[in-house]
Write an enzyme that holds these catalytic residues in place. Sequence first.
Site, PDB file in Angstrom:
ATOM      1  N   TYR A 112       0.856  -1.194   0.000  1.00  0.00           N
ATOM      2  CA  TYR A 112       0.000   0.000   0.000  1.00  0.00           C
ATOM      3  C   TYR A 112       0.885   1.235   0.000  1.00  0.00           C
ATOM      4  O   TYR A 112       1.806   1.342   0.811  1.00  0.00           O
ATOM      5  CB  TYR A 112      -0.894   0.009   1.252  1.00  0.00           C
ATOM      6  CG  TYR A 112      -1.751   1.242   1.370  1.00  0.00           C
ATOM      7  CD1 TYR A 112      -2.842   1.437   0.532  1.00  0.00           C
ATOM      8  CD2 TYR A 112      -1.478   2.226   2.325  1.00  0.00           C
ATOM      9  CE1 TYR A 112      -3.640   2.573   0.626  1.00  0.00           C
ATOM     10  CE2 TYR A 112      -2.268   3.368   2.434  1.00  0.00           C
ATOM     11  CZ  TYR A 112      -3.344   3.529   1.580  1.00  0.00           C
ATOM     12  OH  TYR A 112      -4.132   4.651   1.692  1.00  0.00           O
ATOM     13  N   ASP A 164       9.343   3.246   0.244  1.00  0.00           N
ATOM     14  CA  ASP A 164       8.252   3.948   0.908  1.00  0.00           C
ATOM     15  C   ASP A 164       8.447   3.755   2.410  1.00  0.00           C
ATOM     16  O   ASP A 164       8.156   2.704   2.966  1.00  0.00           O
ATOM     17  CB  ASP A 164       6.907   3.363   0.443  1.00  0.00           C
ATOM     18  CG  ASP A 164       5.727   4.048   1.117  1.00  0.00           C
ATOM     19  OD1 ASP A 164       5.948   4.781   2.089  1.00  0.00           O
ATOM     20  OD2 ASP A 164       4.585   3.823   0.669  1.00  0.00           O
ATOM     21  N   LYS A 186       3.733  10.793   7.975  1.00  0.00           N
ATOM     22  CA  LYS A 186       3.403  10.459   9.367  1.00  0.00           C
ATOM     23  C   LYS A 186       4.273  11.190  10.394  1.00  0.00           C
ATOM     24  O   LYS A 186       4.037  12.335  10.669  1.00  0.00           O
ATOM     25  CB  LYS A 186       3.453   8.944   9.545  1.00  0.00           C
ATOM     26  CG  LYS A 186       2.595   8.241   8.458  1.00  0.00           C
ATOM     27  CD  LYS A 186       1.774   7.128   8.968  1.00  0.00           C
ATOM     28  CE  LYS A 186       1.126   6.351   7.844  1.00  0.00           C
ATOM     29  NZ  LYS A 186      -0.257   6.007   8.015  1.00  0.00           N
TER      30      LYS A 186
HETATM   31  C1  LIG Z   1       3.423   2.737   3.491  1.00  0.00           C
HETATM   32  C2  LIG Z   1       2.472   3.862   3.264  1.00  0.00           C
HETATM   33  N1  LIG Z   1       2.660   4.669   2.217  1.00  0.00           N
HETATM   34  C3  LIG Z   1       1.850   5.710   1.981  1.00  0.00           C
HETATM   35  C4  LIG Z   1       0.782   5.972   2.799  1.00  0.00           C
HETATM   36  C5  LIG Z   1      -0.128   7.122   2.529  1.00  0.00           C
HETATM   37  O1  LIG Z   1       0.053   8.119   3.471  1.00  0.00           O
HETATM   38  P1  LIG Z   1      -1.127   9.142   3.785  1.00  0.00           P
HETATM   39  O2  LIG Z   1      -2.212   8.386   4.469  1.00  0.00           O
HETATM   40  O3  LIG Z   1      -0.486  10.189   4.640  1.00  0.00           O
HETATM   41  O4  LIG Z   1      -1.578   9.680   2.486  1.00  0.00           O
HETATM   42  C6  LIG Z   1       0.550   5.150   3.903  1.00  0.00           C
HETATM   43  C7  LIG Z   1      -0.590   5.407   4.800  1.00  0.00           C
HETATM   44  O5  LIG Z   1      -0.903   4.671   5.705  1.00  0.00           O
HETATM   45  C8  LIG Z   1       1.401   4.059   4.136  1.00  0.00           C
HETATM   46  O6  LIG Z   1       1.209   3.220   5.161  1.00  0.00           O
END
Ligand SMILES: Cc1ncc(COP(=O)(O)O)c(C=O)c1O
Length: 464
Positions: free
Chosen positions: A160, A262, A289
């Site tokens: 994700y 990521d 985050k």
């Molecule tokens: C690994 C990862 N990448 C990207 C995102 C997306 O971040 P955001 O919710 O701040 O858009 C998340 C969100 O939980 C995530 O866990």
Amino acid sequence: MASDKKTMQSEHPIDARYRAWSPESSQLSKRACEVFPGGDTRASAHYAPYPLTIQRGEGCYLYDVDGHQILDFMNNFTSLIHGHGNARVVDAVSKQAVIGTAYAAPSQNQIELAELIVARVGSIDQLRFCSSGTEATLMAIRCARAFTAKQKIMKMEGGYHGSYELAEVSLIPVPEFRGELERPNSLPVDGSFPDSVLQDTIVCPYNEPELAKQLIEENADTLAAVIIEPLLGSMGMIPANKRFLETLRETTEKNGVVLIFDEVISLRLSGGGAQEIYGIKPDLTCMGKIIGGGLPVGSVGGKRELMQVFNPTNPERVFHASTFSGNALTMAAGLAAMTLYTPSEAERLNRLGDMLRRGFDQALQQSGIRGHATGLGSLVNLHLTDKPLHDSRDAMEGMLGAGHIGRLLHLCMLQRGVMSASRLMYCISTPMTETEINIAITALSESLSELRPYIETERPGLLI
Ligand SMILES: Cc1ncc(COP(=O)(O)O)c(C=O)c1O
């Protein structure tokens, strides 16, 4: 009314008890259903029969509208590294709010937060701020496409990377449709996925170095980037094995493909993120985050030559706008939070995470119910299977095998004052100590005892 009664009668006793325990939240959920589809404003925070409505947070505790004190292992999906209302962060935000929240102009705290990140994360020379992790991965992909002049993106099965189609391809590898492990199908999650996105997204089996190498080499001419979370978060915190990440690094480098880590979740694992722990330098890193100190944030950073794609004076630039990018309020909160979150604090939280995993494993063994905890450092996930988890296919198997027991376990824990994500993900915040870890372990033991009679009748396969 008659249909209401029917619903109540057919309800699982644990759901019924939850309703009786949280009448104010139940009422507010009915009101919320009038103005929000399904009664909530984001899918990830929703759980059945309805989520608790929270009134306030303090340190590592939340207080709901029914007056319960709840230990917060959710931390807004891992983003609140200092829990709620940290005095230094509150002070920084309060001072900044008085002098302006956003300027559409550079501010000193933007530079200071960027300098802190560049100093800690070895692979980052330069970065851009944005407003969410979603935007960070989107900008990383655009950067890779512009830099390589190629279109396709490879992502991991079950990975994700935010709330848009490409980032969610094959997020849920449904057994009937996912295809062979060697060559997983690119699956949509819902009806909003254009065919073009599925065609442009290659799905890679997780933790399979040889298969990944082969797929990258086969697609080298059209592949702009490989994006990977070093710890598969959405599928239950399954760490990548080192050889897998090393193979991705070597093969992308040889084939002119950008490697994107990521680290939106995993940055918390050390000063320099999961990449420091694994000793691997990606080309681009996405963050979010914790770097916002509790306010909305994202960032993409990496090698200078790649990041120059965003340089406004570059005639072939990728246009990165976004009204709240690097806003002064988020920068103030982020700078305070990240200054406090020293590498030694990261290590302390990681040790608490190890303690939580051990305690959860023991509680499961003692209860005679199949399960174990995965994760790395301060990121922990419970699974109701005793099979070791190697990839998202294993995680799916565990979830399907556990049926609705995982959902009931989440409710049982909540009623004992312990909140995790509904997918049983737990993360540690700095106000926590061994005391809070022990509270969670005890709550799990008690919850498993409560669940045991239902498991015996509804899911006997989960008994050892
Ligand atoms: C690994 C990862 N990448 C990207 C995102 C997306 O971040 P955001 O919710 O701040 O858009 C998340 C969100 O939980 C995530 O866990």
